[in-house]
Design a protein around this motif. Structure first.
Motif, PDB file in Angstrom:
ATOM      1  N   SER A   1       0.821  -1.226   0.000  1.00 19.34           N
ATOM      2  CA  SER A   1       0.000   0.000   0.000  1.00 19.34           C
ATOM      3  C   SER A   1       0.851   1.270   0.000  1.00 19.34           C
ATOM      4  O   SER A   1       0.311   2.373  -0.110  1.00 19.34           O
ATOM      5  CB  SER A   1      -0.911   0.013   1.234  1.00 19.34           C
ATOM      6  OG  SER A   1      -0.124   0.245   2.397  1.00 19.34           O
TER       7      SER A   1
ATOM      8  N   GLN B   1       2.939   0.648  -4.337  1.00 23.79           N
ATOM      9  CA  GLN B   1       1.945   0.799  -5.414  1.00 23.79           C
ATOM     10  C   GLN B   1       2.631   1.008  -6.764  1.00 23.79           C
ATOM     11  O   GLN B   1       2.194   0.480  -7.789  1.00 23.79           O
ATOM     12  CB  GLN B   1       1.005   1.953  -5.098  1.00 23.79           C
ATOM     13  CG  GLN B   1       0.157   1.679  -3.866  1.00 23.79           C
ATOM     14  CD  GLN B   1      -0.981   2.664  -3.698  1.00 23.79           C
ATOM     15  OE1 GLN B   1      -1.726   2.930  -4.636  1.00 23.79           O
ATOM     16  NE2 GLN B   1      -1.125   3.200  -2.494  1.00 23.79           N
TER      17      GLN B   1
ATOM     18  N   ASP C   1       1.348  -6.667   3.175  1.00 26.17           N
ATOM     19  CA  ASP C   1       1.451  -5.456   4.005  1.00 26.17           C
ATOM     20  C   ASP C   1       1.399  -5.867   5.463  1.00 26.17           C
ATOM     21  O   ASP C   1       1.297  -7.055   5.772  1.00 26.17           O
ATOM     22  CB  ASP C   1       0.398  -4.393   3.615  1.00 26.17           C
ATOM     23  CG  ASP C   1       1.006  -2.983   3.711  1.00 26.17           C
ATOM     24  OD1 ASP C   1       1.500  -2.636   4.818  1.00 26.17           O
ATOM     25  OD2 ASP C   1       1.036  -2.250   2.718  1.00 26.17           O
TER      26      ASP C   1
ATOM     27  N   HIS D   1      -3.427  -3.835   8.569  1.00 31.24           N
ATOM     28  CA  HIS D   1      -3.663  -2.860   7.498  1.00 31.24           C
ATOM     29  C   HIS D   1      -4.984  -3.182   6.812  1.00 31.24           C
ATOM     30  O   HIS D   1      -5.321  -4.352   6.606  1.00 31.24           O
ATOM     31  CB  HIS D   1      -2.510  -2.901   6.486  1.00 31.24           C
ATOM     32  CG  HIS D   1      -2.513  -1.717   5.567  1.00 31.24           C
ATOM     33  ND1 HIS D   1      -3.363  -1.628   4.488  1.00 31.24           N
ATOM     34  CD2 HIS D   1      -1.802  -0.573   5.589  1.00 31.24           C
ATOM     35  CE1 HIS D   1      -3.168  -0.470   3.877  1.00 31.24           C
ATOM     36  NE2 HIS D   1      -2.219   0.194   4.531  1.00 31.24           N
TER      37      HIS D   1
ATOM     38  N   TRP E   1      -5.921  -3.119   3.852  1.00 31.78           N
ATOM     39  CA  TRP E   1      -5.844  -3.785   2.545  1.00 31.78           C
ATOM     40  C   TRP E   1      -5.756  -5.314   2.683  1.00 31.78           C
ATOM     41  O   TRP E   1      -5.939  -6.033   1.693  1.00 31.78           O
ATOM     42  CB  TRP E   1      -4.623  -3.315   1.759  1.00 31.78           C
ATOM     43  CG  TRP E   1      -4.762  -1.963   1.124  1.00 31.78           C
ATOM     44  CD1 TRP E   1      -5.586  -0.950   1.505  1.00 31.78           C
ATOM     45  CD2 TRP E   1      -4.027  -1.483  -0.011  1.00 31.78           C
ATOM     46  NE1 TRP E   1      -5.419   0.145   0.697  1.00 31.78           N
ATOM     47  CE2 TRP E   1      -4.458  -0.158  -0.253  1.00 31.78           C
ATOM     48  CE3 TRP E   1      -3.043  -2.019  -0.829  1.00 31.78           C
ATOM     49  CZ2 TRP E   1      -3.936   0.618  -1.291  1.00 31.78           C
ATOM     50  CZ3 TRP E   1      -2.530  -1.250  -1.860  1.00 31.78           C
ATOM     51  CH2 TRP E   1      -2.978   0.066  -2.091  1.00 31.78           C
TER      52      TRP E   1
ATOM     53  N   ARG F   1      -7.893  -8.039   0.682  1.00 32.23           N
ATOM     54  CA  ARG F   1      -8.512  -7.447  -0.525  1.00 32.23           C
ATOM     55  C   ARG F   1      -7.665  -7.742  -1.753  1.00 32.23           C
ATOM     56  O   ARG F   1      -6.439  -7.915  -1.649  1.00 32.23           O
ATOM     57  CB  ARG F   1      -8.640  -5.928  -0.362  1.00 32.23           C
ATOM     58  CG  ARG F   1      -9.553  -5.513   0.774  1.00 32.23           C
ATOM     59  CD  ARG F   1      -9.648  -3.993   0.847  1.00 32.23           C
ATOM     60  NE  ARG F   1     -10.207  -3.408  -0.363  1.00 32.23           N
ATOM     61  CZ  ARG F   1     -10.171  -2.108  -0.661  1.00 32.23           C
ATOM     62  NH1 ARG F   1      -9.601  -1.257   0.169  1.00 32.23           N
ATOM     63  NH2 ARG F   1     -10.689  -1.654  -1.778  1.00 32.23           N
TER      64      ARG F   1
ATOM     65  N   VAL G   1      -5.397  -6.725  -4.618  1.00 34.73           N
ATOM     66  CA  VAL G   1      -4.513  -5.554  -4.587  1.00 34.73           C
ATOM     67  C   VAL G   1      -4.870  -4.542  -5.682  1.00 34.73           C
ATOM     68  O   VAL G   1      -4.740  -3.330  -5.482  1.00 34.73           O
ATOM     69  CB  VAL G   1      -3.018  -5.971  -4.630  1.00 34.73           C
ATOM     70  CG1 VAL G   1      -2.603  -6.487  -6.008  1.00 34.73           C
ATOM     71  CG2 VAL G   1      -2.123  -4.815  -4.200  1.00 34.73           C
TER      72      VAL G   1
ATOM     73  N   ALA H   1      -7.813  -2.676  -4.313  1.00 29.58           N
ATOM     74  CA  ALA H   1      -7.387  -1.804  -3.201  1.00 29.58           C
ATOM     75  C   ALA H   1      -6.703  -0.549  -3.745  1.00 29.58           C
ATOM     76  O   ALA H   1      -6.811   0.536  -3.162  1.00 29.58           O
ATOM     77  CB  ALA H   1      -6.443  -2.567  -2.272  1.00 29.58           C
ATOM     78  N   MET H   2      -6.027  -0.683  -4.910  1.00 28.21           N
ATOM     79  CA  MET H   2      -5.358   0.474  -5.511  1.00 28.21           C
ATOM     80  C   MET H   2      -6.331   1.338  -6.328  1.00 28.21           C
ATOM     81  O   MET H   2      -5.920   2.312  -6.940  1.00 28.21           O
ATOM     82  CB  MET H   2      -4.202  -0.007  -6.409  1.00 28.21           C
ATOM     83  CG  MET H   2      -2.992  -0.483  -5.615  1.00 28.21           C
ATOM     84  SD  MET H   2      -1.770  -1.362  -6.628  1.00 28.21           S
ATOM     85  CE  MET H   2      -1.299  -0.116  -7.810  1.00 28.21           C
TER      86      MET H   2
ATOM     87  N   VAL I   1      -4.022  -9.276  -0.966  1.00 29.52           N
ATOM     88  CA  VAL I   1      -2.995  -8.748  -0.052  1.00 29.52           C
ATOM     89  C   VAL I   1      -2.994  -9.593   1.222  1.00 29.52           C
ATOM     90  O   VAL I   1      -4.053  -9.848   1.816  1.00 29.52           O
ATOM     91  CB  VAL I   1      -3.260  -7.265   0.302  1.00 29.52           C
ATOM     92  CG1 VAL I   1      -2.135  -6.726   1.187  1.00 29.52           C
ATOM     93  CG2 VAL I   1      -3.411  -6.420  -0.965  1.00 29.52           C
TER      94      VAL I   1
END
Ligand SMILES: NC(=O)C1=CN([C@@H]2O[C@H](COP(=O)(O)OP(=O)(O)OC[C@H]3O[C@@H](n4cnc5c(N)ncnc54)[C@H](O)[C@@H]3O)[C@@H](O)[C@H]2O)C=CC1
Ligand SMILES: O=C(O)C1=N[C@H](C(=O)O)C[C@H](O)C1
Length: 276
Positions: A18, A23, A42, A46, A48, A51, A53, A56-57, A66
């Protein structure tokens, strides 16, 4: 974005997924046809974790969830690219070595003990570590060494670095690389001549010292000056990172380069074929 499986290309895990660099690295891996993304990690807690990735981004799903479990993630990887924090990086060095994955370390702010622990892990696996993965900065270290060797102590050497206001370590890893290069050029040990903080009545500058100054402001990605100043002239070597992609591109190059190398501790000059 896509994380298509292709078992002939190295599988990469990105730690600190993250983060600013995490990223950028995920985007760079997903855009490459020379590697594939097999994991994103991560820290525990956290939001994220669990989720996809890509989602999440803020994009579409890429099929990589993640995780906060480095053992599980590294078991699938041929390389781990790690831009996180010193304590995490030391732990990951041991785990990546157990998994025989190439460990590319961009994390800065490492202590001498941290580096010793990383070097112990490098007995069992390939580790590439550099405070700056860009081609330009690595070339700048060579120029700095050369100029420092050519100029005598009439020239004061100062390293000035500029970074964003979220950076937590100083001097930057790059500044220390440049200071090491200057010290090497002069034939001295950096620890003996480094002047890392001036405040109050400091006395006049010590002859032969290598000074460091750190600017922290706004969104600056990373800029470094090496100044050589005498009473009558001043030479300034300067590198400006325009975009974090230069660091990610270098890290990916290191991950691929390391695939067929013997266990050991390497740097970006090795990767770029610039080590003498
Ligand atoms: N060598 C190079 O070329 C470069 C090095 N860096 C260095 O990379 C590091 C990260 O920089 P940024 O991305 O700007 O920082 P950041 O703070 O944006 O990201 C750090 C990430 O690491 C994660 N993290 C921290 N502890 C963790 C743990 N125990 N397990 C898993 N993840 C963990 C955080 O949650 C975060 O996602 C810094 O040391 C920085 O100086 C940054 C740019 C270039
Ligand atoms: O934290 C950063 O952002 C950066 N860190 C590295 C450093 O400490 O030199 C490299 C780059 O300048 C960006």
């Amino acid at each position: 974005m896509s994380a298509e499986a292709n078992t002939t290309t190295p599988g990469i895990v990105i730690t600190g997924a993250s983060g600013r660099m995490g990223q950028m690295l995920i985007r760079t891996v997903l855009a490459s046809d020379r590697v594939r993304l097999v994991g994103a990690l991560d820290r525990s807690g956290h939001d994220w974790i669990g989720r996809d990735v890509g989602e999440a981004m803020g994009g579409s799903a890429v099929g990589v969830t993640v995780t906060d479990d480095p053992l599980e993630a590294f078991a699938k990887a041929q390389a781990v690219i790690d831009f996180t924090a010193p304590s995490a990086t030391v732990e990951f060095a041991g785990l990546a070595a157990q998994a025989r994955a190439v460990h590319v370390i961009g994390t800065t702010g490492l202590s001498a003990d941290d580096i010793a622990a990383i070097n112990r892990a490098a007995h069992h696996a390939v580790i590439v570590r550099a405070g700056n993965m860009s081609l330009g900065v690595n070339l700048l270290t060579l120029l700095t060494k050369k100029v420092a060797a050519a100029l005598d102590a009439d020239f004061d050497i100062e390293v000035i670095e500029y970074h964003h206001n979220r950076k937590v370590d100083a001097p930057s890893g790059t500044a220390l690389m440049l200071g090491e290069a200057a010290a090497e050029g002069r034939g001295v040990t950096l620890e003996d001549v480094a002047d890392r903080g001036r405040d109050g009545i400091t006395g006049a500058r010590g002859s032969g010292h290598i000074g460091f100054s750190a600017i922290r402001a706004g969104a600056i990605i990373g800029e470094h000056d090496v100044m050589f100043a005498s009473q009558s002239e001043r030479l300034i070597l300067r590198h400006v990172a325009e975009d974090r992609s230069v660091f990610a591109t270098g890290a990916l190059k290191a991950a691929i380069w390391g695939q067929d190398k013997a266990p050991g501790a390497y740097n970006m000059l090795d990767v770029l074929g610039l080590n003498d």
